[in-house]
Design an enzyme around this catalytic site. Structure first.
Site, short mmCIF file in Angstrom:
data_model
loop_
_atom_site.label_atom_id
_atom_site.label_comp_id
_atom_site.label_asym_id
_atom_site.label_seq_id
_atom_site.Cartn_x
_atom_site.Cartn_y
_atom_site.Cartn_z
N ASP A 82 0.82 -1.20 0.00
CA ASP A 82 0.00 0.00 0.00
C ASP A 82 0.86 1.26 0.00
O ASP A 82 2.08 1.18 0.11
CB ASP A 82 -0.95 0.00 1.21
CG ASP A 82 -0.27 -0.44 2.51
OD1 ASP A 82 0.96 -0.26 2.63
OD2 ASP A 82 -0.96 -0.97 3.39
N ASN B 147 -7.77 -3.00 14.38
CA ASN B 147 -9.14 -3.26 13.93
C ASN B 147 -9.22 -4.42 12.95
O ASN B 147 -10.24 -4.63 12.30
CB ASN B 147 -9.75 -2.00 13.32
CG ASN B 147 -8.99 -1.51 12.08
OD1 ASN B 147 -8.03 -2.14 11.63
ND2 ASN B 147 -9.42 -0.39 11.54
N HIS C 96 -7.33 -4.82 10.21
CA HIS C 96 -7.02 -4.55 8.80
C HIS C 96 -5.72 -5.23 8.38
O HIS C 96 -4.81 -5.43 9.20
CB HIS C 96 -6.99 -3.04 8.50
CG HIS C 96 -5.80 -2.30 8.99
ND1 HIS C 96 -5.87 -1.29 9.92
CD2 HIS C 96 -4.48 -2.38 8.67
CE1 HIS C 96 -4.67 -0.79 10.14
NE2 HIS C 96 -3.79 -1.44 9.39
N GLU D 213 -9.64 -1.94 5.34
CA GLU D 213 -10.29 -1.63 6.60
C GLU D 213 -11.52 -2.52 6.81
O GLU D 213 -12.00 -3.16 5.87
CB GLU D 213 -10.71 -0.16 6.61
CG GLU D 213 -9.56 0.84 6.49
CD GLU D 213 -8.82 1.07 7.80
OE1 GLU D 213 -8.82 0.17 8.66
OE2 GLU D 213 -8.24 2.16 7.95
#
Length: 252
Positions: A79, A147, A149, A154
């Site tokens: 990313d 979380n 990810h 996400e």
């Protein structure tokens, strides 16, 4: 020590729990070194952030000691933040050169990075997707967010997702803020490989260290795959190795 926890569908996982982050990072580095020794022209999928720093330091040491050459390896990064040039200190491109590429003898022509400063972000995502299709990643290195990810996929990301522009959650922005060098705020958007791109890799190694990752590790390994915890979709891949320190594993 190895443990094999099961999720709601009773799927067996390959999980190694080690005493601390240093030992876990060494185990991940050994996996990468073994893969490249077996196949010098291996395609490596690489991650950024705090977690892989120790891994990359160990790879650099192995090169310095004459134990390995990465000269024939090809790399793809997971990313990149939108709006940052590759030379910006907070870009993941700059991170990779700083933390690994420039000290480990990688061929600059075999390094594949996302251009965060591209004027047309959608076109850049499409370009990167076309590049990925031309290769099969031999080993994909992942971290995991608090979380759940993976990459910048996400919560809410589908297991069918591909390279795309995404909006980063408040939680992810807060988690990444301490890593910033020049910026005051984490960029709100990024381009990321999708979960389907990650699952295309032949082997996936996911490193999680620290108490903050314990809940997302638990959800990924003990609960059924669900879009609310993107890393849980790794259960659909037949060759994933979770490497954890005791803190990250303490809810299992």
């Amino acid at each position: 020590m190895d443990h094999h926890p099961r999720n709601a569908s009773d799927r067996t996982f390959n999980v190694t729990i080690l005493p601390n982050a240093e030992a876990a990072s060494a185990a991940v580095a050994d996996k990468i070194l073994s893969r490249v020794r077996a196949k010098p022209a291996a395609v490596l999928g690489l991650a950024t952030g705090q977690t892989p720093r120790r891994v990359y330091a160990k790879l650099i040491d192995a090169v310095a000691n004459g134990e390995i050459s990465f000269a024939h390896a090809t790399t793809f990064n997971l990313d990149e933040y939108c709006g940052l040039t590759c030379s910006h200190a907070d870009s993941f491109a700059a991170y990779m050169h700083r933390e690994l590429f420039d000290k480990a003898g990688f061929d600059q022509h075999k390094i594949n990075l996302i251009d965060g400063a591209a004027a047309d972000e959608k076109a850049e995502a499409d370009r990167y997707a076309r590049l990925l299709v031309q290769h099969t990643v031999d080993l994909q290195l992942l971290g995991i967010g608090t979380n759940g990810h993976i990459g910048f996929n996400e919560p809410g990301s589908s297991s069918m997702s591909r390279v795309r522009v995404v909006e980063l959650s408040e939680e992810t922005q807060a988690a990444n803020r301490p890593t910033l060098i020049e910026l005051d705020q984490v960029p709100r958007h990024a381009i990321t490989m999708g979960i389907a791109d990650i699952l295309d890799a032949r082997e996936i190694v996911i490193l999680a260290t620290g108490q903050a990752k314990a809940e997302s590790v638990y959800r990924s390994l003990r609960e059924a795959p669900d879009d609310t915890c993107p890393a849980s979709h790794l259960a659909g891949h037949g060759n994933v190795h979770w490497i954890l320190d005791e803190a990250a594993a303490n809810l299992l």
